[in-house]
Scaffold this motif. Structure first.
Motif, PDB file in Angstrom:
ATOM      1  N   MET A   1       0.839  -1.181   0.000  1.00  0.00           N
ATOM      2  CA  MET A   1       0.000   0.000   0.000  1.00  0.00           C
ATOM      3  C   MET A   1       0.886   1.247   0.000  1.00  0.00           C
ATOM      4  O   MET A   1       1.829   1.336   0.775  1.00  0.00           O
ATOM      5  CB  MET A   1      -0.903  -0.037   1.230  1.00  0.00           C
ATOM      6  N   LEU A   2       0.549   2.192  -0.869  1.00  0.00           N
ATOM      7  CA  LEU A   2       1.340   3.411  -0.983  1.00  0.00           C
ATOM      8  C   LEU A   2       0.978   4.413   0.106  1.00  0.00           C
ATOM      9  O   LEU A   2      -0.143   4.907   0.147  1.00  0.00           O
ATOM     10  CB  LEU A   2       1.122   4.068  -2.343  1.00  0.00           C
ATOM     11  N   GLN A   5       4.709   9.128   1.672  1.00  0.00           N
ATOM     12  CA  GLN A   5       6.092   9.209   1.189  1.00  0.00           C
ATOM     13  C   GLN A   5       6.308   8.297  -0.020  1.00  0.00           C
ATOM     14  O   GLN A   5       7.077   8.626  -0.923  1.00  0.00           O
ATOM     15  CB  GLN A   5       7.086   8.856   2.303  1.00  0.00           C
ATOM     16  N   ASP A   6       5.614   7.169  -0.065  1.00  0.00           N
ATOM     17  CA  ASP A   6       5.710   6.275  -1.223  1.00  0.00           C
ATOM     18  C   ASP A   6       5.209   6.963  -2.488  1.00  0.00           C
ATOM     19  O   ASP A   6       5.761   6.768  -3.579  1.00  0.00           O
ATOM     20  CB  ASP A   6       4.904   4.991  -0.998  1.00  0.00           C
ATOM     21  N   VAL A   7       4.146   7.747  -2.357  1.00  0.00           N
ATOM     22  CA  VAL A   7       3.624   8.505  -3.507  1.00  0.00           C
ATOM     23  C   VAL A   7       4.683   9.491  -3.979  1.00  0.00           C
ATOM     24  O   VAL A   7       4.970   9.576  -5.184  1.00  0.00           O
ATOM     25  CB  VAL A   7       2.311   9.232  -3.149  1.00  0.00           C
ATOM     26  N   TYR A   8       5.292  10.219  -3.044  1.00  0.00           N
ATOM     27  CA  TYR A   8       6.339  11.175  -3.419  1.00  0.00           C
ATOM     28  C   TYR A   8       7.492  10.447  -4.107  1.00  0.00           C
ATOM     29  O   TYR A   8       8.006  10.908  -5.133  1.00  0.00           O
ATOM     30  CB  TYR A   8       6.874  11.919  -2.191  1.00  0.00           C
ATOM     31  N   HIS A 100      -9.660  10.092   2.523  1.00  0.00           N
ATOM     32  CA  HIS A 100      -8.311  10.076   1.962  1.00  0.00           C
ATOM     33  C   HIS A 100      -8.305   9.693   0.485  1.00  0.00           C
ATOM     34  O   HIS A 100      -7.251   9.476  -0.097  1.00  0.00           O
ATOM     35  CB  HIS A 100      -7.423   9.089   2.724  1.00  0.00           C
ATOM     36  N   VAL A 101      -9.486   9.578  -0.120  1.00  0.00           N
ATOM     37  CA  VAL A 101      -9.598   9.095  -1.500  1.00  0.00           C
ATOM     38  C   VAL A 101      -8.847  10.023  -2.451  1.00  0.00           C
ATOM     39  O   VAL A 101      -8.959  11.243  -2.375  1.00  0.00           O
ATOM     40  CB  VAL A 101     -11.073   8.966  -1.930  1.00  0.00           C
ATOM     41  N   SER A 102      -8.083   9.405  -3.323  1.00  0.00           N
ATOM     42  CA  SER A 102      -7.233  10.123  -4.263  1.00  0.00           C
ATOM     43  C   SER A 102      -7.015   9.256  -5.494  1.00  0.00           C
ATOM     44  O   SER A 102      -7.032   8.028  -5.392  1.00  0.00           O
ATOM     45  CB  SER A 102      -5.877  10.398  -3.594  1.00  0.00           C
ATOM     46  N   PRO A 103      -6.779   9.858  -6.646  1.00  0.00           N
ATOM     47  CA  PRO A 103      -6.413   9.040  -7.812  1.00  0.00           C
ATOM     48  C   PRO A 103      -5.186   8.170  -7.557  1.00  0.00           C
ATOM     49  O   PRO A 103      -5.057   7.105  -8.164  1.00  0.00           O
ATOM     50  CB  PRO A 103      -6.143  10.073  -8.905  1.00  0.00           C
ATOM     51  N   PHE A 104      -4.319   8.577  -6.651  1.00  0.00           N
ATOM     52  CA  PHE A 104      -3.143   7.756  -6.350  1.00  0.00           C
ATOM     53  C   PHE A 104      -3.528   6.391  -5.770  1.00  0.00           C
ATOM     54  O   PHE A 104      -2.802   5.424  -5.939  1.00  0.00           O
ATOM     55  CB  PHE A 104      -2.192   8.463  -5.388  1.00  0.00           C
ATOM     56  N   CYS A 105      -4.674   6.308  -5.093  1.00  0.00           N
ATOM     57  CA  CYS A 105      -5.063   5.003  -4.543  1.00  0.00           C
ATOM     58  C   CYS A 105      -5.515   4.041  -5.643  1.00  0.00           C
ATOM     59  O   CYS A 105      -5.605   2.840  -5.407  1.00  0.00           O
ATOM     60  CB  CYS A 105      -6.089   5.130  -3.424  1.00  0.00           C
ATOM     61  N   ASN A 132      -2.736  10.089  -0.908  1.00  0.00           N
ATOM     62  CA  ASN A 132      -3.303   8.982  -0.125  1.00  0.00           C
ATOM     63  C   ASN A 132      -3.361   9.287   1.365  1.00  0.00           C
ATOM     64  O   ASN A 132      -3.519   8.399   2.182  1.00  0.00           O
ATOM     65  CB  ASN A 132      -2.554   7.664  -0.363  1.00  0.00           C
ATOM     66  N   LYS A 133      -3.257  10.542   1.706  1.00  0.00           N
ATOM     67  CA  LYS A 133      -3.372  11.019   3.088  1.00  0.00           C
ATOM     68  C   LYS A 133      -3.916  12.435   2.996  1.00  0.00           C
ATOM     69  O   LYS A 133      -3.428  13.235   2.188  1.00  0.00           O
ATOM     70  CB  LYS A 133      -1.994  10.987   3.764  1.00  0.00           C
TER      71      LYS A 133
END
Length: 161
Positions: A1-2, A5-8, A100-105, A132-133
């Motif tokens: 799970m991202l 910091q994983d997204v960055y 926390h919903v985001s396109p990144f999820c 994601n946060k």
């Protein structure tokens, strides 16, 4: 799970330029009046919906100032009856909690169950979304977001709202 910091890190790995606005947690578009955003007219809201048989799932991303009429959306896209997905479906498919919903999820959707609809306003210029946060907003080009999602196998469709 991202995680955030994983997204960055993913954005860095793909050489995608971005900026970050850290802020207090935002659970809805109504929470943002006291937050100073980089480009307030480019922030986005995300809706996670499903059909009534729980066979098809969709995420819709539009500018925060826009309203999505689900009945009209359903008719315009020839979808079965739709409603908001449950917290359980949100977790099972996108590994994210409400707020926390985001396109990144969508990157968690390894089975590619979710069809992604994004406002055509984001074809050009910036989009502001949570990493994601909900205590930060990431600003990047909409085209870079779409590139990242499509590279991971997400089906993306631009829409007019």
């Amino acid at each position: 799970m991202l995680q955030k910091q994983d997204v960055y890190n993913l954005l860095y790995e793909h050489n995608i330029p971005f900026e970050i606005t850290d802020h207090a947690p935002l659970f809805s578009m109504d929470d943002k009046p006291n937050v100073e955003l980089l480009s307030p007219d480019r922030d986005a809201k995300n809706l996670f919906i499903r059909d009534h048989k729980r066979e098809n799932y969709y995420m819709i991303t539009v500018r925060g100032s826009k309203r999505v009429d689900l009945k009209t959306f359903r008719k315009d896209h020839q979808l079965k009856k739709i409603s908001f997905a449950s917290e359980e479906e949100l977790w099972d498919i996108l590994k994210i909690q409400p707020g926390h919903v985001s396109p990144f999820c969508l990157l968690h959707d390894t089975e590619h169950k979710v069809h992604y609809f994004i406002d055509s306003d984001y074809k050009e210029g910036l989009i502001g979304i949570h990493p994601n946060k909900n205590d930060a907003t990431v600003w990047l080009k909409g085209a870079d977001l779409i590139f990242l999602l499509e590279e991971q196998g997400t089906t993306v469709e631009y829409i007019e709202i």
